[in-house]
Design a protein around this motif. Structure first.
Motif, PDB file in Angstrom:
ATOM      1  N   VAL A 167      24.150  11.611 128.998  1.00  0.00           N
ATOM      2  CA  VAL A 167      25.011  12.463 129.819  1.00  0.00           C
ATOM      3  C   VAL A 167      25.884  11.625 130.750  1.00  0.00           C
ATOM      4  CG1 VAL A 167      23.573  14.528 129.696  1.00  0.00           C
ATOM      5  CG2 VAL A 167      23.148  12.835 131.488  1.00  0.00           C
ATOM      6  N   ASP A 168      25.422  10.429 131.092  1.00  0.00           N
ATOM      7  CA  ASP A 168      26.248   9.561 131.934  1.00  0.00           C
ATOM      8  C   ASP A 168      27.523   9.138 131.210  1.00  0.00           C
ATOM      9  OD1 ASP A 168      24.675   9.640 134.211  1.00  0.00           O
ATOM     10  OD2 ASP A 168      23.446   7.927 133.602  1.00  0.00           O
ATOM     11  N   ASP A 169      27.467   9.021 129.879  1.00  0.00           N
ATOM     12  CA  ASP A 169      28.677   8.713 129.114  1.00  0.00           C
ATOM     13  C   ASP A 169      29.661   9.875 129.168  1.00  0.00           C
ATOM     14  OD1 ASP A 169      27.897   6.095 128.119  1.00  0.00           O
ATOM     15  OD2 ASP A 169      26.457   7.142 126.850  1.00  0.00           O
ATOM     16  N   VAL A 170      29.141  11.096 129.123  1.00  0.00           N
ATOM     17  CA  VAL A 170      30.007  12.274 129.259  1.00  0.00           C
ATOM     18  C   VAL A 170      30.647  12.288 130.644  1.00  0.00           C
ATOM     19  CG1 VAL A 170      30.098  14.800 129.231  1.00  0.00           C
ATOM     20  CG2 VAL A 170      28.631  13.582 127.602  1.00  0.00           C
ATOM     21  N   PHE A 171      29.848  11.982 131.654  1.00  0.00           N
ATOM     22  CA  PHE A 171      30.386  11.963 133.021  1.00  0.00           C
ATOM     23  C   PHE A 171      31.424  10.851 133.180  1.00  0.00           C
ATOM     24  CE2 PHE A 171      26.134  13.880 134.617  1.00  0.00           C
ATOM     25  CZ  PHE A 171      26.538  15.133 134.191  1.00  0.00           C
ATOM     26  N   SER A 231      24.764  13.116 120.240  1.00  0.00           N
ATOM     27  CA  SER A 231      24.678  14.284 121.116  1.00  0.00           C
ATOM     28  C   SER A 231      23.346  15.028 121.039  1.00  0.00           C
ATOM     29  CB  SER A 231      25.831  15.245 120.812  1.00  0.00           C
ATOM     30  OG  SER A 231      27.064  14.667 121.155  1.00  0.00           O
ATOM     31  N   PRO A 232      22.792  15.271 119.833  1.00  0.00           N
ATOM     32  CA  PRO A 232      21.510  15.985 119.805  1.00  0.00           C
ATOM     33  C   PRO A 232      20.425  15.280 120.606  1.00  0.00           C
ATOM     34  CG  PRO A 232      22.502  15.971 117.632  1.00  0.00           C
ATOM     35  CD  PRO A 232      23.315  15.042 118.471  1.00  0.00           C
ATOM     36  N   ASN A 233      20.314  13.961 120.410  1.00  0.00           N
ATOM     37  CA  ASN A 233      19.292  13.216 121.140  1.00  0.00           C
ATOM     38  C   ASN A 233      19.581  13.224 122.633  1.00  0.00           C
ATOM     39  OD1 ASN A 233      16.912  11.228 120.851  1.00  0.00           O
ATOM     40  ND2 ASN A 233      18.336  10.133 122.164  1.00  0.00           N
ATOM     41  N   MET A 234      20.858  13.150 123.004  1.00  0.00           N
ATOM     42  CA  MET A 234      21.239  13.219 124.412  1.00  0.00           C
ATOM     43  C   MET A 234      20.737  14.515 125.042  1.00  0.00           C
ATOM     44  SD  MET A 234      25.101  13.346 126.045  1.00  0.00           S
ATOM     45  CE  MET A 234      25.587  14.670 124.935  1.00  0.00           C
ATOM     46  N   ILE A 235      20.943  15.619 124.346  1.00  0.00           N
ATOM     47  CA  ILE A 235      20.540  16.922 124.878  1.00  0.00           C
ATOM     48  C   ILE A 235      19.018  17.028 124.957  1.00  0.00           C
ATOM     49  CG2 ILE A 235      20.520  19.407 124.351  1.00  0.00           C
ATOM     50  CD1 ILE A 235      23.382  19.003 123.237  1.00  0.00           C
ATOM     51  N   ALA A 239      16.784  17.304 128.416  1.00  0.00           N
ATOM     52  CA  ALA A 239      15.912  18.467 128.625  1.00  0.00           C
ATOM     53  C   ALA A 239      14.460  18.058 128.819  1.00  0.00           C
ATOM     54  CB  ALA A 239      16.034  19.423 127.439  1.00  0.00           C
ATOM     55  N   GLY A 240      14.093  16.870 128.339  1.00  0.00           N
ATOM     56  CA  GLY A 240      12.731  16.377 128.521  1.00  0.00           C
ATOM     57  C   GLY A 240      11.791  16.671 127.376  1.00  0.00           C
ATOM     58  N   GLY A 246      13.757  10.846 116.317  1.00  0.00           N
ATOM     59  CA  GLY A 246      14.367   9.880 117.211  1.00  0.00           C
ATOM     60  C   GLY A 246      14.270   8.449 116.734  1.00  0.00           C
ATOM     61  N   ASP A 247      13.503   8.214 115.671  1.00  0.00           N
ATOM     62  CA  ASP A 247      13.388   6.855 115.126  1.00  0.00           C
ATOM     63  C   ASP A 247      14.459   6.548 114.085  1.00  0.00           C
ATOM     64  OD1 ASP A 247      12.171   8.824 113.476  1.00  0.00           O
ATOM     65  OD2 ASP A 247      11.089   7.263 112.367  1.00  0.00           O
ATOM     66  N   LEU A 248      15.250   7.553 113.704  1.00  0.00           N
ATOM     67  CA  LEU A 248      16.297   7.333 112.715  1.00  0.00           C
ATOM     68  C   LEU A 248      17.576   6.863 113.390  1.00  0.00           C
ATOM     69  CD1 LEU A 248      15.872  10.376 110.282  1.00  0.00           C
ATOM     70  CD2 LEU A 248      14.800   8.117 110.193  1.00  0.00           C
ATOM     71  N   ALA A 249      18.300   5.974 112.728  1.00  0.00           N
ATOM     72  CA  ALA A 249      19.529   5.413 113.289  1.00  0.00           C
ATOM     73  C   ALA A 249      20.675   6.401 113.202  1.00  0.00           C
ATOM     74  CB  ALA A 249      19.891   4.119 112.552  1.00  0.00           C
ATOM     75  N   GLY A 250      21.633   6.257 114.116  1.00  0.00           N
ATOM     76  CA  GLY A 250      22.844   7.068 114.065  1.00  0.00           C
ATOM     77  C   GLY A 250      22.768   8.298 114.946  1.00  0.00           C
ATOM     78  N   SER A 251      23.861   9.055 114.953  1.00  0.00           N
ATOM     79  CA  SER A 251      23.902  10.308 115.709  1.00  0.00           C
ATOM     80  C   SER A 251      23.174  11.415 114.968  1.00  0.00           C
ATOM     81  CB  SER A 251      25.366  10.708 115.955  1.00  0.00           C
ATOM     82  OG  SER A 251      26.039   9.731 116.705  1.00  0.00           O
ATOM     83  N   TRP A 252      23.430  11.487 113.668  1.00  0.00           N
ATOM     84  CA  TRP A 252      22.739  12.403 112.769  1.00  0.00           C
ATOM     85  C   TRP A 252      22.285  11.590 111.566  1.00  0.00           C
ATOM     86  CZ3 TRP A 252      27.220  13.446 115.344  1.00  0.00           C
ATOM     87  CH2 TRP A 252      27.222  14.563 116.192  1.00  0.00           C
ATOM     88  N   ALA A 253      21.267  12.067 110.880  1.00  0.00           N
ATOM     89  CA  ALA A 253      20.779  11.341 109.700  1.00  0.00           C
ATOM     90  C   ALA A 253      20.241  12.342 108.700  1.00  0.00           C
ATOM     91  CB  ALA A 253      19.698  10.341 110.086  1.00  0.00           C
TER      92      ALA A 253
END
Length: 335
Positions: A167-171, A231-235, A239-240, A246-253
């Motif tokens: 989210v800091d990148d979005v900010f 983005s999915p991992n960021m969200i 959210a916690g 989360g072990d897969l590379a890239g934004s989506w896989a």
């Protein structure tokens, strides 16, 4: 019918060498009143590895893609927009009236001719495709016409993209855009509000770090899931909750349903898009002879998140809030 203001005949555009920076002088000779409180000082920001300099805040910008448009509107810069294009969803209600006053150049990407007809001094886009063959042309070519450009860091080429989007990148993007348009104080106010909302959303899931979430974006044969770094991992991180993939590379896989079954997620996020509805995804899972027995499917532990809330922009906070509230409300989630 919307009428576009004519560009004053004395306006000038000057382009600097492309390999060094993109210089914008658009609007320097106009008599238009700038947005209240805007600073006219020259500004340079680094975007996708390239310095982008503006001698004065742009006055006739065009936005491509919903996140870019809504960041501009959230910063109160609707009066600087000469045009916009390419929504994935209805505009945020709080910005609908302002958006209605802005010319829509195209439902998708406008042709380069249509873009130039709007006489822009700046083009701001969210996705790399905006400056590709299917979009309005590459950034260097626009710079050659004296038109400055900015691309969301999330859409930059891989070598310039954040290694793991946060989210800091979005900010940081919001701050860049506000600086270019001479309203840095508005960015800080918007960011403070969004941080407060994110903190409140995460507090709803206090102690839920072990709740595993499978983020299903698209695909039935080989599901495309949220991976480590987009983005999915960021969200999910904000959210916690724990990203099942989360072990897969890239934004989506792309993965397999067999692997999904082995990992046995607590919750499944269904991304809802006009071209790939969440309802169809849910029907596929609940009717599949094997997947219907997956505990998250059998227990109807689904959270639906609109596609427009999954791209880097002001809607990310809504994605975080929707995920947090959805998990809290689901039956049987291990909270």
């Amino acid at each position: 019918m919307r009428v576009r203001a004519m560009r004053p005949t004395l306006s000038r555009r000057v382009a600097a060498p492309l390999s060094i920076l993109l210089v914008l002088l658009g609007g320097c000779a106009t008599d238009d009143t700038p947005t209240a409180g805007a600073s006219a000082a020259p500004v340079t920001v680094t975007n996708c590895g390239t310095p982008v300099a503006v001698a004065a805040p742009p006055k006739r910008a065009v936005t491509l893609n919903q996140p870019a448009t809504e960041i501009m509107l959230a910063l109160g810069l609707g009066d600087r927009l000469a045009g916009t294009a390419y929504l994935d969803d209805a505009i945020l209600p709080e910005h609908a009236a302002t958006y209605a006053s802005i010319p829509v150049l195209s439902e998708k990407y406008p042709s380069k001719e249509a873009l130039l007809d709007a006489e822009p001094d700046f083009v701001y886009a969210s996705f790399h495709s905006a400056f590709g063959d299917e979009g309005v042309g590459d950034r260097a070519a626009l710079a050659g016409l004296g038109i400055g450009t900015y691309l969301s860091p999330a859409g930059c080429p891989k070598q310039h993209r954040p290694a793991t989007l946060t989210v800091d990148d979005v900010f940081a993007e919001i701050r860049d855009v506000a600086a270019v348009f001479g309203v840095p104080e508005r960015a800080e106010k918007l960011i403070a509000d969004q941080r407060a909302r994110i903190t409140a959303a995460a507090a709803r899931l206090d102690g839920a770090g072990q709740v595993s979430v499978l983020w299903w974006d698209a695909g039935t044969d080989a599901p495309s899931v949220g991976a480590c770094c987009g983005s999915p991992n960021m969200i999910m991180s904000a959210a916690g909750v724990r990203n099942t993939f989360g072990d897969l590379a890239g934004s989506w896989a792309d993965t397999s349903w067999e692997t999904a079954i082995e990992r046995n997620p607590d919750v499944i996020v269904l991304v809802d898009a006009s071209w790939d509805a969440a309802a169809a995804k849910k029907a596929f899972l609940t009717q599949h002879p094997t997947l219907k027995n997956l505990p998250a499917v059998a227990g109807q532990r689904f959270v639906v998140i609109p596609f427009s809330s999954t791209s880097a922009g002001v809607r990310v906070v809504q994605g975080i809030e929707t995920l947090a509230e959805g998990v809290v409300q689901l039956p049987g989630a291990d909270r």
